[in-house]
Scaffold this motif. Structure first.
Motif, PDB file in Angstrom:
ATOM      1  N   LEU A 305       0.829  -1.199   0.000  1.00 50.36           N
ATOM      2  CA  LEU A 305       0.000   0.000   0.000  1.00 50.36           C
ATOM      3  C   LEU A 305       0.866   1.252   0.000  1.00 50.36           C
ATOM      4  O   LEU A 305       0.567   2.231  -0.705  1.00 50.36           O
ATOM      5  N   ALA A 306       1.959   1.222   0.760  1.00 50.03           N
ATOM      6  CA  ALA A 306       2.858   2.372   0.811  1.00 50.03           C
ATOM      7  C   ALA A 306       3.461   2.645  -0.564  1.00 50.03           C
ATOM      8  O   ALA A 306       3.544   3.798  -1.003  1.00 50.03           O
ATOM      9  N   THR A 307       3.870   1.582  -1.257  1.00 49.33           N
ATOM     10  CA  THR A 307       4.440   1.756  -2.600  1.00 49.33           C
ATOM     11  C   THR A 307       3.400   2.286  -3.572  1.00 49.33           C
ATOM     12  O   THR A 307       3.702   3.137  -4.419  1.00 49.33           O
ATOM     13  N   LEU A 308       2.164   1.779  -3.475  1.00 49.62           N
ATOM     14  CA  LEU A 308       1.091   2.280  -4.335  1.00 49.62           C
ATOM     15  C   LEU A 308       0.886   3.776  -4.122  1.00 49.62           C
ATOM     16  O   LEU A 308       0.791   4.548  -5.095  1.00 49.62           O
ATOM     17  N   ASN A 309       0.808   4.214  -2.873  1.00 44.09           N
ATOM     18  CA  ASN A 309       0.649   5.639  -2.591  1.00 44.09           C
ATOM     19  C   ASN A 309       1.818   6.454  -3.140  1.00 44.09           C
ATOM     20  O   ASN A 309       1.632   7.547  -3.684  1.00 44.09           O
ATOM     21  N   GLU A 310       3.022   5.919  -3.002  1.00 51.68           N
ATOM     22  CA  GLU A 310       4.197   6.628  -3.513  1.00 51.68           C
ATOM     23  C   GLU A 310       4.130   6.767  -5.027  1.00 51.68           C
ATOM     24  O   GLU A 310       4.409   7.832  -5.585  1.00 51.68           O
ATOM     25  N   ARG A 311       3.764   5.692  -5.727  1.00 56.69           N
ATOM     26  CA  ARG A 311       3.667   5.753  -7.194  1.00 56.69           C
ATOM     27  C   ARG A 311       2.588   6.752  -7.628  1.00 56.69           C
ATOM     28  O   ARG A 311       2.770   7.498  -8.598  1.00 56.69           O
ATOM     29  N   LEU A 312       1.471   6.762  -6.937  1.00 58.00           N
ATOM     30  CA  LEU A 312       0.400   7.693  -7.285  1.00 58.00           C
ATOM     31  C   LEU A 312       0.853   9.137  -7.089  1.00 58.00           C
ATOM     32  O   LEU A 312       0.536  10.019  -7.907  1.00 58.00           O
ATOM     33  N   ASP A 313       1.594   9.402  -6.025  1.00 59.27           N
ATOM     34  CA  ASP A 313       2.104  10.761  -5.806  1.00 59.27           C
ATOM     35  C   ASP A 313       3.086  11.149  -6.906  1.00 59.27           C
ATOM     36  O   ASP A 313       3.071  12.275  -7.408  1.00 59.27           O
ATOM     37  N   GLU A 314       3.947  10.207  -7.301  1.00 63.12           N
ATOM     38  CA  GLU A 314       4.888  10.482  -8.395  1.00 63.12           C
ATOM     39  C   GLU A 314       4.142  10.716  -9.699  1.00 63.12           C
ATOM     40  O   GLU A 314       4.517  11.579 -10.514  1.00 63.12           O
ATOM     41  N   LEU A 315       3.063   9.951  -9.898  1.00 64.67           N
ATOM     42  CA  LEU A 315       2.269  10.100 -11.123  1.00 64.67           C
ATOM     43  C   LEU A 315       1.621  11.474 -11.193  1.00 64.67           C
ATOM     44  O   LEU A 315       1.475  12.045 -12.286  1.00 64.67           O
ATOM     45  N   SER A 316       1.247  12.030 -10.048  1.00 67.82           N
ATOM     46  CA  SER A 316       0.626  13.356 -10.065  1.00 67.82           C
ATOM     47  C   SER A 316       1.589  14.400 -10.628  1.00 67.82           C
ATOM     48  O   SER A 316       1.175  15.333 -11.326  1.00 67.82           O
ATOM     49  N   LEU A 317       2.872  14.256 -10.341  1.00 64.98           N
ATOM     50  CA  LEU A 317       3.861  15.169 -10.920  1.00 64.98           C
ATOM     51  C   LEU A 317       4.019  14.924 -12.410  1.00 64.98           C
ATOM     52  O   LEU A 317       4.137  15.860 -13.204  1.00 64.98           O
ATOM     53  N   ARG A 318       4.032  13.649 -12.796  1.00 64.24           N
ATOM     54  CA  ARG A 318       4.237  13.303 -14.206  1.00 64.24           C
ATOM     55  C   ARG A 318       3.110  13.841 -15.072  1.00 64.24           C
ATOM     56  O   ARG A 318       3.357  14.431 -16.124  1.00 64.24           O
ATOM     57  N   VAL A 319       1.854  13.648 -14.660  1.00 64.72           N
ATOM     58  CA  VAL A 319       0.744  14.060 -15.513  1.00 64.72           C
ATOM     59  C   VAL A 319       0.607  15.578 -15.560  1.00 64.72           C
ATOM     60  O   VAL A 319      -0.010  16.121 -16.482  1.00 64.72           O
ATOM     61  N   ARG A 320       1.173  16.274 -14.573  1.00 62.89           N
ATOM     62  CA  ARG A 320       1.162  17.744 -14.604  1.00 62.89           C
ATOM     63  C   ARG A 320       2.404  18.322 -15.267  1.00 62.89           C
ATOM     64  O   ARG A 320       2.599  19.542 -15.285  1.00 62.89           O
ATOM     65  N   GLY A 321       3.269  17.454 -15.796  1.00 58.96           N
ATOM     66  CA  GLY A 321       4.458  17.903 -16.506  1.00 58.96           C
ATOM     67  C   GLY A 321       5.538  18.469 -15.606  1.00 58.96           C
ATOM     68  O   GLY A 321       6.399  19.220 -16.069  1.00 58.96           O
ATOM     69  N   LYS A 322       5.524  18.076 -14.334  1.00 51.42           N
ATOM     70  CA  LYS A 322       6.516  18.601 -13.393  1.00 51.42           C
ATOM     71  C   LYS A 322       7.659  17.629 -13.148  1.00 51.42           C
ATOM     72  O   LYS A 322       8.559  17.910 -12.358  1.00 51.42           O
ATOM     73  N   ARG A 323       7.628  16.461 -13.773  1.00 52.63           N
ATOM     74  CA  ARG A 323       8.709  15.491 -13.616  1.00 52.63           C
ATOM     75  C   ARG A 323       8.779  14.625 -14.854  1.00 52.63           C
ATOM     76  O   ARG A 323       7.765  14.281 -15.453  1.00 52.63           O
ATOM     77  N   GLU A 324      10.008  14.250 -15.219  1.00 55.51           N
ATOM     78  CA  GLU A 324      10.193  13.329 -16.329  1.00 55.51           C
ATOM     79  C   GLU A 324       9.667  11.947 -15.940  1.00 55.51           C
ATOM     80  O   GLU A 324       9.465  11.643 -14.768  1.00 55.51           O
ATOM     81  N   ASN A 325       9.465  11.114 -16.942  1.00 53.34           N
ATOM     82  CA  ASN A 325       8.949   9.770 -16.696  1.00 53.34           C
ATOM     83  C   ASN A 325       9.977   8.956 -15.917  1.00 53.34           C
ATOM     84  O   ASN A 325      11.119   8.798 -16.341  1.00 53.34           O
ATOM     85  N   LEU A 326       9.607   8.465 -14.750  1.00 55.97           N
ATOM     86  CA  LEU A 326      10.493   7.654 -13.944  1.00 55.97           C
ATOM     87  C   LEU A 326      10.469   6.203 -14.424  1.00 55.97           C
ATOM     88  O   LEU A 326       9.447   5.707 -14.892  1.00 55.97           O
ATOM     89  N   LYS A 327      11.608   5.516 -14.282  1.00 58.15           N
ATOM     90  CA  LYS A 327      11.665   4.106 -14.643  1.00 58.15           C
ATOM     91  C   LYS A 327      10.695   3.290 -13.800  1.00 58.15           C
ATOM     92  O   LYS A 327      10.095   2.326 -14.278  1.00 58.15           O
ATOM     93  N   SER A 328      10.528   3.715 -12.531  1.00 57.65           N
ATOM     94  CA  SER A 328       9.615   2.992 -11.645  1.00 57.65           C
ATOM     95  C   SER A 328       8.156   3.141 -12.062  1.00 57.65           C
ATOM     96  O   SER A 328       7.313   2.315 -11.718  1.00 57.65           O
ATOM     97  N   LEU A 329       7.843   4.206 -12.822  1.00 59.05           N
ATOM     98  CA  LEU A 329       6.477   4.418 -13.314  1.00 59.05           C
ATOM     99  C   LEU A 329       6.257   3.821 -14.700  1.00 59.05           C
ATOM    100  O   LEU A 329       5.268   3.154 -14.954  1.00 59.05           O
ATOM    101  N   ASP A 330       7.192   4.118 -15.611  1.00 53.77           N
ATOM    102  CA  ASP A 330       7.045   3.698 -17.009  1.00 53.77           C
ATOM    103  C   ASP A 330       5.663   4.086 -17.539  1.00 53.77           C
ATOM    104  O   ASP A 330       4.948   3.274 -18.135  1.00 53.77           O
ATOM    105  N   PHE A 331       5.299   5.345 -17.326  1.00 56.35           N
ATOM    106  CA  PHE A 331       4.006   5.871 -17.761  1.00 56.35           C
ATOM    107  C   PHE A 331       3.996   5.975 -19.285  1.00 56.35           C
ATOM    108  O   PHE A 331       4.882   6.592 -19.884  1.00 56.35           O
ATOM    109  N   LYS A 332       3.002   5.346 -19.937  1.00 61.91           N
ATOM    110  CA  LYS A 332       2.996   5.347 -21.393  1.00 61.91           C
ATOM    111  C   LYS A 332       1.580   5.179 -21.933  1.00 61.91           C
ATOM    112  O   LYS A 332       0.673   4.702 -21.232  1.00 61.91           O
TER     113      LYS A 332
END
Length: 375
Positions: A305-332
């Protein structure tokens, strides 16, 4: 001195300029002290040539000296290490002790780190050299930013060593006083013990680990979203952070980020928050009712659950264009239209095939589902 059982040790040593100033004439010492906070680009060609010549001489002197008492007189850092290790400095049988050298982000700091690193490695030790960007005593704000980075490095590195059976030790014999003072505080949270020596020939002073903890749970929960965003290194309007104590923030009057103490508070508290429940989405995200239901049905372990919350927080930056795509996310983006209304996917756990699926609605990314990947 009674040594700490037979555990392997990870020793973090703060490094200063003693290797270049001990036993030299006053004129050379004075010039080195004047240049101690200079980066390579700050040095004139003449000053760099002078320093390089002196550094090479001291390096040869150290490598050519076999008598440990003479080595102790050359370097405060090695004096502390040799004394702590009972008058000698040899790797223990089996897995060797490890060392981290903390140097200033200056030309002299980095060169000194290289010399001590080489000396320790020649004796069979594993060594890392940390030189956090901006770690000088010339600029207060740069120094504090470097300390915030250091907090993050310690939180990301030292617990893993402890879990692997290492005893964490801080050697504070060398280094600048401002760095030593900060490390004494940080050591209360990370080190099993700290030690230092006032001067060559004096006895070793040790400080055991104290039962110190940060009681910040109520503060974190009251300002949960602000801490989560600041913890991701997001810069926020100062007005949004007004409820936080000033000591936890760096600000320029308009924008704020976490200070070194803010980083310590967040790094010490975030996992207890992340593993409690599925946290509300940060800006840029929205959770569908189906996604929330799926998460409840998975009955995730706290660490998952902790990892899921962390990924979701990282995703919020990615979808707002505030962070490059992380390897841990592999958002595509999904190819074709295999799972409408979802148009994108990203990873969650490195050892699990389940992914997050979602789609954009204007500026918001909606998390539709969490299930196994489509391939």
């Amino acid at each position: 001195m009674e040594m700490a059982e037979s555990k392997n040790r990870l020793v973090l040593t703060t490094c200063g300029t003693s290797l270049l100033t001990n036993g030299v004439d006053q004129e050379v010492r004075a010039r080195i002290n004047q240049l101690a906070n200079h980066t390579e680009r700050d040095l004139s060609a003449q000053d760099k040539e002078l320093l390089d010549q002196h550094i090479d001489e001291r390096s040869r002197l150290l490598s050519g000296t076999k008598n440990l008492d003479e080595i102790r007189s050359l370097s405060a850092e090695l004096n502390g290490l040799i004394t702590y290790f009972g008058g000698d400095l040899k790797p223990s049988p089996g897995r060797p002790d490890a060392h981290i050298l903390l140097t200033s982000d200056t030309y002299l700091g980095r060169r000194i780190g290289e010399i001590i690193d080489e000396w320790l490695q020649s004796r069979g030790f594993s060594v890392q050299v940390w030189s956090p960007g901006g770690l000088t005593t010339r600029d207060r704000e740069d120094f504090r930013h470097a300390m915030a980075d250091l907090v993050l490095r310690c939180e990301q590195t030292l617990p893993g060593y402890r879990e692997s059976g290492y005893r964490i030790v801080f050697n504070l014999t060398g280094g600048f006083k401002s760095i030593q003072g900060f490390m004494q505080t940080l050591g209360m949270f990370h080190a099993d013990e700290m030690f230092y020596i006032f001067e060559t020939g004096s006895s070793l002073i040790t400080i055991p680990r104290l039962p110190v903890s940060l009681e910040t749970g109520d503060l974190i929960r009251k300002h949960e979203q602000i801490f989560r965003r600041l913890g991701l290194a997001e810069e926020l309007p100062l007005e949004e952070c007004r409820g936080l104590p000033e000591i936890l923030l760096f600000d320029d009057g308009q924008k704020a980020i976490l200070s070194e103490w803010g980083q310590l508070v967040w790094q010490r508290s975030k996992w207890s928050l992340y593993l409690e429940r599925l946290l509300d989405p940060l800006p840029g995200l929205r959770y569908s009712s189906n996604f929330r239901k799926k998460v409840r049905g998975l009955n995730l372990s706290p660490d998952r659950l902790a990892t899921l919350n962390e990924r979701l927080d990282e995703l919020s930056l990615r979808v707002r264009g505030k962070r490059e795509n992380l390897k841990s996310l592999d958002f595509k983006q999904l190819k074709g239209n295999p799972k409408p209304p979802s148009t994108h996917e990203c990873d969650v756990w490195s050892d699990d095939e389940r992914r997050l699926f979602g789609h954009y609605e204007n500026e918001t990314f909606v998390i539709d589902d969490i299930e196994r990947g489509l391939h």
